[in-house]
Motif scaffolding. Structure first.
Motif, short mmCIF file in Angstrom:
data_model
loop_
_atom_site.label_atom_id
_atom_site.label_comp_id
_atom_site.label_asym_id
_atom_site.label_seq_id
_atom_site.Cartn_x
_atom_site.Cartn_y
_atom_site.Cartn_z
N HIS A 71 1.06 -0.91 0.57
CA HIS A 71 -0.12 0.29 0.13
C HIS A 71 0.85 1.29 0.10
O HIS A 71 2.29 1.18 0.52
N ASN A 72 0.46 2.48 -0.54
CA ASN A 72 1.03 3.60 -0.77
C ASN A 72 1.44 4.39 0.66
O ASN A 72 0.40 3.81 1.85
N ILE A 73 1.81 5.24 0.64
CA ILE A 73 1.53 6.00 2.67
C ILE A 73 0.64 7.15 2.72
O ILE A 73 0.28 6.41 4.04
N ASP A 74 -0.43 7.23 1.71
CA ASP A 74 -1.60 7.53 2.13
C ASP A 74 -2.52 6.29 3.03
O ASP A 74 -2.99 7.24 3.69
N HIS A 75 -2.51 5.77 2.58
CA HIS A 75 -3.07 4.31 2.79
C HIS A 75 -2.78 3.92 4.06
O HIS A 75 -2.88 3.81 5.55
#
Length: 109
Positions: A101-105
């Motif tokens: 997952h990306n950092i926003d998630h």
């Protein structure tokens, strides 16, 4: 080693209601929150001064609790390591979010 949560689990890639693929990953909040996996680049490493250098790479598991090494692979033969690295990379590309997952998630959970 059970790679079910890397490639979609034993259920053939089914995802949970949160869209997270397979295995025990569906219970991410209860089980330490598996966010995904990351493969580190191939590099040369000397494990013992009396032995030849080996080509190696590691596979990390990222969770809400931090990062840990799930597996490490090494060989004196660069071609063998590169083939395994390329194969695992291709598998991870078929996973949602490329396996991680990306950092926003990560910040939302």
């Amino acid at each position: 080693v059970d790679f079910g949560d890397i490639v979609g689990g034993a259920s053939g890639g089914a995802s949970g209601s949160d869209g997270h693929a397979g295995g025990d990953s569906n219970n991410a909040k209860e089980s330490g929150g598996i966010l995904g996996h990351r493969i580190l680049p191939v590099k040369k490493k000397s494990y013992n001064k009396d032995e030849p250098e080996m080509y190696q790479f590691k596979l990390e598991r990222w969770t809400n609790m931090g990062v840990s090494v799930l597996a490490a692979f090494a060989s004196e033969e660069e071609a063998d390591v590169q083939l395994l690295y390329d194969t695992i990379t291709e598998i991870m590309l078929t996973c949602p979010f490329g396996g991680l997952h990306n950092i926003d998630h990560m910040l939302k959970h």
